[in-house]
Structure formats: structure tokens, C-alpha cells
Design a protein around this motif. Structure first.
Motif, PDB file in Angstrom:
ATOM      1  N   ARG A 111       0.835  -1.204   0.000  1.00 10.44           N
ATOM      2  CA  ARG A 111       0.000   0.000   0.000  1.00 10.44           C
ATOM      3  C   ARG A 111       0.869   1.253   0.000  1.00 10.44           C
ATOM      4  O   ARG A 111       0.632   2.193  -0.756  1.00 10.44           O
ATOM      5  CB  ARG A 111      -0.895  -0.056   1.239  1.00 10.44           C
ATOM      6  N   ILE A 112       1.890   1.256   0.847  1.00 19.74           N
ATOM      7  CA  ILE A 112       2.797   2.405   0.903  1.00 19.74           C
ATOM      8  C   ILE A 112       3.507   2.585  -0.441  1.00 19.74           C
ATOM      9  O   ILE A 112       3.650   3.701  -0.941  1.00 19.74           O
ATOM     10  CB  ILE A 112       3.867   2.191   2.005  1.00 19.74           C
TER      11      ILE A 112
ATOM     12  N   ARG B 125       2.486   1.712  -3.404  1.00 22.78           N
ATOM     13  CA  ARG B 125       1.568   2.290  -4.394  1.00 22.78           C
ATOM     14  C   ARG B 125       1.370   3.779  -4.141  1.00 22.78           C
ATOM     15  O   ARG B 125       1.304   4.578  -5.071  1.00 22.78           O
ATOM     16  CB  ARG B 125       0.223   1.563  -4.357  1.00 22.78           C
ATOM     17  N   ALA B 126       1.282   4.139  -2.861  1.00 19.41           N
ATOM     18  CA  ALA B 126       1.107   5.561  -2.536  1.00 19.41           C
ATOM     19  C   ALA B 126       2.320   6.359  -3.021  1.00 19.41           C
ATOM     20  O   ALA B 126       2.177   7.463  -3.548  1.00 19.41           O
ATOM     21  CB  ALA B 126       0.913   5.740  -1.037  1.00 19.41           C
TER      22      ALA B 126
ATOM     23  N   ARG C 205       4.254   5.580  -5.568  1.00 17.53           N
ATOM     24  CA  ARG C 205       4.219   5.681  -7.030  1.00 17.53           C
ATOM     25  C   ARG C 205       3.138   6.649  -7.486  1.00 17.53           C
ATOM     26  O   ARG C 205       3.326   7.399  -8.445  1.00 17.53           O
ATOM     27  CB  ARG C 205       3.980   4.290  -7.634  1.00 17.53           C
ATOM     28  N   ALA C 206       1.996   6.621  -6.794  1.00 16.97           N
ATOM     29  CA  ALA C 206       0.923   7.550  -7.155  1.00 16.97           C
ATOM     30  C   ALA C 206       1.407   8.986  -6.947  1.00 16.97           C
ATOM     31  O   ALA C 206       1.168   9.868  -7.774  1.00 16.97           O
ATOM     32  CB  ALA C 206      -0.318   7.281  -6.317  1.00 16.97           C
TER      33      ALA C 206
ATOM     34  N   ALA D  68      -2.985  11.966  -6.036  1.00 12.81           N
ATOM     35  CA  ALA D  68      -2.737  11.088  -4.892  1.00 12.81           C
ATOM     36  C   ALA D  68      -3.437  11.652  -3.653  1.00 12.81           C
ATOM     37  O   ALA D  68      -4.055  10.917  -2.878  1.00 12.81           O
ATOM     38  CB  ALA D  68      -1.236  10.939  -4.649  1.00 12.81           C
TER      39      ALA D  68
ATOM     40  N   MET E 180      -6.990  10.877  -3.534  1.00 11.89           N
ATOM     41  CA  MET E 180      -7.270   9.481  -3.179  1.00 11.89           C
ATOM     42  C   MET E 180      -7.147   9.256  -1.673  1.00 11.89           C
ATOM     43  O   MET E 180      -7.410   8.171  -1.185  1.00 11.89           O
ATOM     44  CB  MET E 180      -6.283   8.532  -3.873  1.00 11.89           C
TER      45      MET E 180
ATOM     46  N   VAL F  33      -4.126  10.035   0.019  1.00 10.50           N
ATOM     47  CA  VAL F  33      -2.725   9.870   0.412  1.00 10.50           C
ATOM     48  C   VAL F  33      -2.258  11.149   1.105  1.00 10.50           C
ATOM     49  O   VAL F  33      -2.444  12.247   0.570  1.00 10.50           O
ATOM     50  CB  VAL F  33      -1.828   9.603  -0.817  1.00 10.50           C
ATOM     51  N   GLU F  34      -1.691  10.998   2.287  1.00  7.86           N
ATOM     52  CA  GLU F  34      -1.158  12.176   2.968  1.00  7.86           C
ATOM     53  C   GLU F  34       0.267  12.400   2.491  1.00  7.86           C
ATOM     54  O   GLU F  34       1.216  11.829   3.029  1.00  7.86           O
ATOM     55  CB  GLU F  34      -1.223  11.984   4.475  1.00  7.86           C
TER      56      GLU F  34
ATOM     57  N   ILE G 142       4.261  10.916   3.198  1.00  4.41           N
ATOM     58  CA  ILE G 142       4.985  10.087   2.227  1.00  4.41           C
ATOM     59  C   ILE G 142       6.412  10.605   2.055  1.00  4.41           C
ATOM     60  O   ILE G 142       7.359   9.835   1.967  1.00  4.41           O
ATOM     61  CB  ILE G 142       4.241  10.123   0.864  1.00  4.41           C
TER      62      ILE G 142
END
Ligand SMILES: Nc1ncnc2c1ncn2[C@@H]1O[C@H](COP(=O)(O)OP(=O)(O)O)[C@@H](O)[C@H]1O
Ligand SMILES: [Mg+2]
Lengths: 305, 234
Positions: A174-175, A177-178, A180-181, A189, A192, A194-195, A199
């Protein structure tokens, strides 16, 4: 035989560049930020590791430690230093001034940190090259004339495992993907959930870890460290990243090995001062034919990893 | 459920949204129409938390959300299907859905993803392909699927019909109505004024950042002056 030996030496040298090149490529790919502090993080692991193995922990907290715990302290320092860089270059300027800072301010301030870390170590320990000894410094495999150092082979495998593991993390968690997003579009991101602010420090922790490990591997393999060790690796790792293709983890592996091999051959045939000319000449020629490097994507800033 | 009071959004000297007040009730479809540059996207992005508001108040379920960051608002049930779809083209179709489910309980998202694939068989057959290979219509479905999987209570769509063929536009509006029947409130921004006002209960006309008209969607659709200004050649 000489040829094979140089090839082996080149691969071993390349294994050091791989991790550092991946560190560069992560910050460029995800944050669009060329982090100039990376060579200093690499050097910190080696020099702090040496210092702890020679003097012990500061303030008389311990006797001199063994090579492994010393390097662990060194790697920890790299990670902490990397977070310090995040706090004061990237986060402070981004949040305070937003994107209006473009890339120049984080870039210049990371250059500032490079010099601060380097001169702090110079101030503390002087400019001498220091020996770093481990029990298996002279452990080699010999086949006829060919000498293969076991720690170096171990390091090459270790470097590859780290990079493959990182690649797996980016793809399957999950991390990851976050990350890469965020690399593709921080704005989307965020939408979606994502903080992005949380990150960013992860990228810097990974950077510190990769550089710390690479610095430690260098210390073990070449049995020496110096405050300038980062300078040599920094430029080569940048070249490796560009040759492999910005923002590509596999490109960083290929680029690292190519740079390592061309460096050892160049030194063998043309002498020590030819290495940078060969590496950067190769890079410029390659860029004429493949502007995105070997594995790079054509749109920088879009679709990496 | 969603209430905006005198919301302002500025980009430096550009005053994109001027003192806009707007309401969306439970399970309602509300349309916002207006010319290019009227501030429609800025308005939705402000509700999503992607743009800061300079003054005014936004509340959701009676609680102010002004101070919540965008990820927090997603958790509260506000999602935005952004203008231009903004699919992650470096990721696979399934990874895009996983990103939509980022704030959800990771154990339960598997069934959510399968439900989306059941709903959109075209996406199911490409689940492991890069999202960049999808057609425009499929990308729009993916963008909406990605928003659905976050289990929103308010879904905002920014010009979802842009670039779609008439058949796909019809399918899109059917999907929006279906989502609405499931109880999701919809805040819809469209250039396709006619269809948007047909689907919606109420509508707002935005002009140069300010609300010029508001009311029942059918009244707006029938309004002569509006027809001349915006609906003319639709
Ligand atoms: N990020 C931005 N920075 C500066 N100006 C912007 C930005 N986004 C939008 N604008 C300006 O704000 C106004 C409203 O834009 P927008 O909300 O995109 O309108 P619409 O979606 O109705 O076309 C326009 O004048 C546009 O140029
Ligand atoms: Mg718009």
C-alpha cells in the motif's frame, strides 16, 4: 584473465553505485528533487562507523564497538541526517513557499547540507583516509589467476536484494503504491486520500538507508573510509542513474554496473584520471542516441517506477 | 448534507470563486454549469480540500470541514472525480482501484474491487494492464469506479462527459443516476448543460466565479436568458 578480473572488479564497484543511484532516482522520481546531500549521507555511514569502531560512542558512552554495530550506528546517522535534510530543505521550503520555489531552493539547500556534513566530519576527524578493518578483509576465492573477494560478492548480492526488495515494495504494498501515485501526480494522490506530507519523509528514510548501506558496504569491501569518499561515488551514481534512465529502479542497477565496469577498464588501460572522462563521455554519447537512458520513460515526471 | 457559505478561492490576483453559497441535500443530484473559466473546477477542488479557501465556510453533515485536509475529507465520504479523469497511467487498472480504496480497510477492499469489476466487465478483462491503454470511455469508468470504491456519500464529478461519444455520455448519465439511487449525493459540473440539468434536481449557474442563478433544474433549463447564454447550441 586480466579482462575477466577487471570485469569482476567492475561489477563489485558497480554494486556500490547501484544503491546510491537508486537513492538519487527515488528522490528525483517521486519528489522531482535532485538531492545533493546523498554523497554526504553515504560518507556519514562510513566515517561515523569508523569513528565508533575507533573511539566508541561519543561522550564516553561506550568502548570502541565492533565493525557491525559501528556500521549500524553509521547507518542510523545517515537516516537521521536524511530526515534533517527533509525537514529543513524540502519540507520547510515546500510548505512555506509552495511550488513557487521550483527546484532551485531545495536543490541549493541540499548542496548546503552536503558541505555542512562534509566539513563537520573534516572538522571532527581531519582529512585523512582511515583504515576500517573487518575479520574477513582478506577472504578471497581464487580460480587460477582470478581473485574474487567474498565480501564483495556478498555485497553485490546484498545490493541486488535491497534493490529488488525495494522494487517489490513499490509494486506490491500500500505504501509503495502511494509512493508511485505521488510520483505520478501528488495532486491526484491527495484526492485518493494519500497524505503526501507523510509520504515525503518515507522517501528520505529510504534514501538514508540506501546511502548508509552503500557506505557501509564500501567500508567493508575496501577497508577504508575518508571524508571525501562521497564525492567519488556521488558523481558516478548520478551518471549511473542517467545512463539507466531517470526514475527507473532497474535502470539504476544496469547503470550502476555499467559505470563500475567502464571505470575499472578505463583505469586499467588509461590510468586513474581517465575514469570520469570515460564515464561521462559514455553518458553523453548514450544520451545522443537514447535521451531517456536505457530504461527511462519518455515523459519525465509521469509514470515512473 | 453539503453546505457552502460565501466561499472564496483566489490564486494570487485571480479571484476564481467569489462568495459562492451552495447546498446539496441527502441523496440529491445538484448540477453546476457555466462557461469555461467560470470557477467550477476550483469550487469542486475547494470542497475536496485540494484548494484552500480564502474565506467562507464549508460544512458536511453540519460539521465544518474547512480545516480538514483532503485525505480527511475522503474519509468523511467526500470524493472528487477530477477533471480530465486523472487516471494513474503508470499503474494498472487494478492498482488504480486500489488507490481509490487507499483510505478503506485493506482487508475488505478485495470484495469492493470485485464488485467494481462485476459492474464494469471491460475493466475486469484489463485488470492487470496499464491504465494508459484504456479508451477514453473506459478511463472515465475507471475514474468513477476508483471514486466508488472509497464508499463516498457525496461524489463530485468534474466534466465527466468531456470527450465521450453520445452513446457513452448516455451510459455515463445512467450510471450517475444509478449511484444516486443507491443513496450517494451527486455534485455534478458539466459543460453539457442540457443533460446535466435533466439529471439534476437543482442547479447553479456560475459566471466569472459568482453564482448568477440558482433554482430547480427544470426551471433553469427552461430559462430564456440562460438558454441564450449557455444552452444555445447544445
Ligand atoms: N492553479 C491555478 N492557478 C492560477 N489560476 C488558476 C488556477 N486554476 C484555475 N485558475 C483560474 O481560475 C479561474 C477559474 O478556473 P476553473 O476553476 O478551472 O474554471 P472552470 O472549471 O469553470 O473552467 C480561471 O480564470 C483560471 O484561469
Ligand atoms: Mg474546469
Amino acid at each position: 584473465m586480466v579482462f575477466t578480473q577487471q570485469l569482476v572488479n567492475g561489477l563489485m564497484l558497480g554494486s556500490i553505485y547501484i544503491s546510491v543511484a537508486v537513492a538519487f532516482t527515488l528522490t528525483i522520481g517521486i519528489l522531482n528533487f535532485l538531492n545533493f546531500t546523498i554523497p554526504a549521507l553515504y560518507m556519514l555511514a562510513g566515517m561515523v562507523g569508523w569513528s565508533v569502531s575507533y573511539y566508541g560512542l561519543p561522550f564516553g558512552l561506550s568502548e570502541p564497538l565492533g565493525w557491525a554495530p559501528s556500521l549500524l550506528v553509521g547507518i542510523t546517522c545517515s537516516v537521521l541526517a536524511s530526515l534533517l535534510v527533509e525537514r529543513f530543505t524540502y519540507r520547510y521550503f515546500k510548505i512555506k513557499h509552495g511550488d513557487s520555489t521550483e527546484h532551485a531552493i531545495p536543490l541549493v539547500s541540499s548542496l548546503g547540507f552536503l558541505l555542512i556534513f562534509e566539513y563537520a566530519i573534516l572538522g571532527a576527524h581531519g582529512s585523512e583516509t582511515r583504515g576500517f578493518h573487518t575479520p574477513f578483509t582478506d577472504l578471497n576465492w581464487r580460480f587460477a589467476d582470478l581473485v574474487i573477494s567474498i565480501p564483495q560478492v556478498t555485497s553485490l548480492i546484498l545490493s541486488l536484494c535491497i534493490v529488488v526488495g525495494l522494487s517489490f515494495m513499490l509494486k506490491k504494498t500500500r505504501i509503495g503504491r502511494a509512493l508511485r501515485a505521488t510520483a505520478e501526480s501528488p495532486d491526484t494522490a491527495t484526492l485518493m486520500g494519500v497524505e503526501v506530507r507523510k509520504i515525503v519523509p518515507i522517501v528520505f528514510v529510504l534514501t538514508g538507508l540506501l546511502c548508509g548501506l552503500a557506505g557501509s558496504i564500501f567500508a567493508v569491501n575496501y577497508s577504508e573510509v575518508s571524508p571525501y569518499m562521497g564525492d567519488h561515488v556521488g558523481t558516478k551514481a548520478i551518471a549511473a542513474m542517467v545512463i539507466g534512465g531517470l526514475g527507473s529502479v532497474w535502470g539504476a542497477i544496469a547503470g550502476g554496473l555499467i559505470v563500475g565496469i567502464s571505470e575499472t577498464f578505463s583505469i586499467h588501460f588509461f590510468g586513474a584520471s581517465s575514469a570520469q572522462i570515460t564515464v561521462w563521455g559514455l553518458l553523453l554519447v548514450l544520451l545522443i542516441f537514447r535521451p531517456n537512458g536505457l530504461f527511462g520513460h519518455n515523459a519525465i515526471g509521469k509514470g515512473k517506477f | 448534507m453539503l453546505k457552502l457559505e460565501n466561499v472564496d478561492v483566489r490564486y494570487g490576483p485571480v479571484h476564481a470563486v467569489k462568495s459562492v453559497s451552495l447546498e446539496v441535500d441527502e441523496a440529491q443530484i445538484v448540477a453546476v454549469v457555466g462557461a469555461n473559466g467560470a470557477g467550477k473546477s476550483s469550487l469542486l477542488r475547494a470542497v475536496a480540500g485540494a484548494e484552500k479557501i480564502n474565506s467562507g465556510n464549508i460544512s458536511f453533515d453540519g460539521r465544518p470541514v474547512n480545516r480538514l485536509a483532503a485525505p480527511e475529507r475522503v474519509k468523511q465520504g467526500i470524493t472528487l472525480v477530477p477533471e480530465g479523469r486523472q487516471i494513474f497511467v503508470s499503474m494498472t487498472v487494478e492498482e488504480n482501484l486500489l488507490m481509490g480504496a487507499y483510505t478503506q480497510d485493506q482487508v475488505q477492499i478485495r470484495s469492493g474491487i470485485e464488485a467494481i469489476f462485476d459492474r464494469f466487465p471491460n475493466l475486469a478483462s484489463r485488470r492487470h494492464s496499464l491504465a494508459s491503454v484504456l479508451s477514453g470511455g473506459e478511463q472515465q469508468m475507471l475514474a468513477i469506479g476508483r471514486a466508488m470504491i472509497a464508499r463516498p456519500r457525496l461524489m463530485m464529478l468534474d466534466e465527466p462527459s468531456l470527450g465521450l461519444s453520445p452513446i457513452l455520455v448516455n451510459q455515463l448519465f445512467e450510471l450517475i443516476l444509478e449511484l444516486n439511487r443507491q443513496g450517494i449525493s451527486i455534485l455534478l459540473v458539466e459543460q453539457n448543460t442540457k443533460m446535466a440539468l435533466q439529471a439534476a434536481e437543482r442547479g447553479y449557474v456560475l459566471e466569472l466565479g459568482a453564482v448568477r442563478m440558482e433554482g430547480k433544474a427544470s426551471d433553469l433549463a427552461a430559462d430564456k436568458s440562460l438558454a441564450e447564454a449557455y444552452l444555445g447550441d447544445e
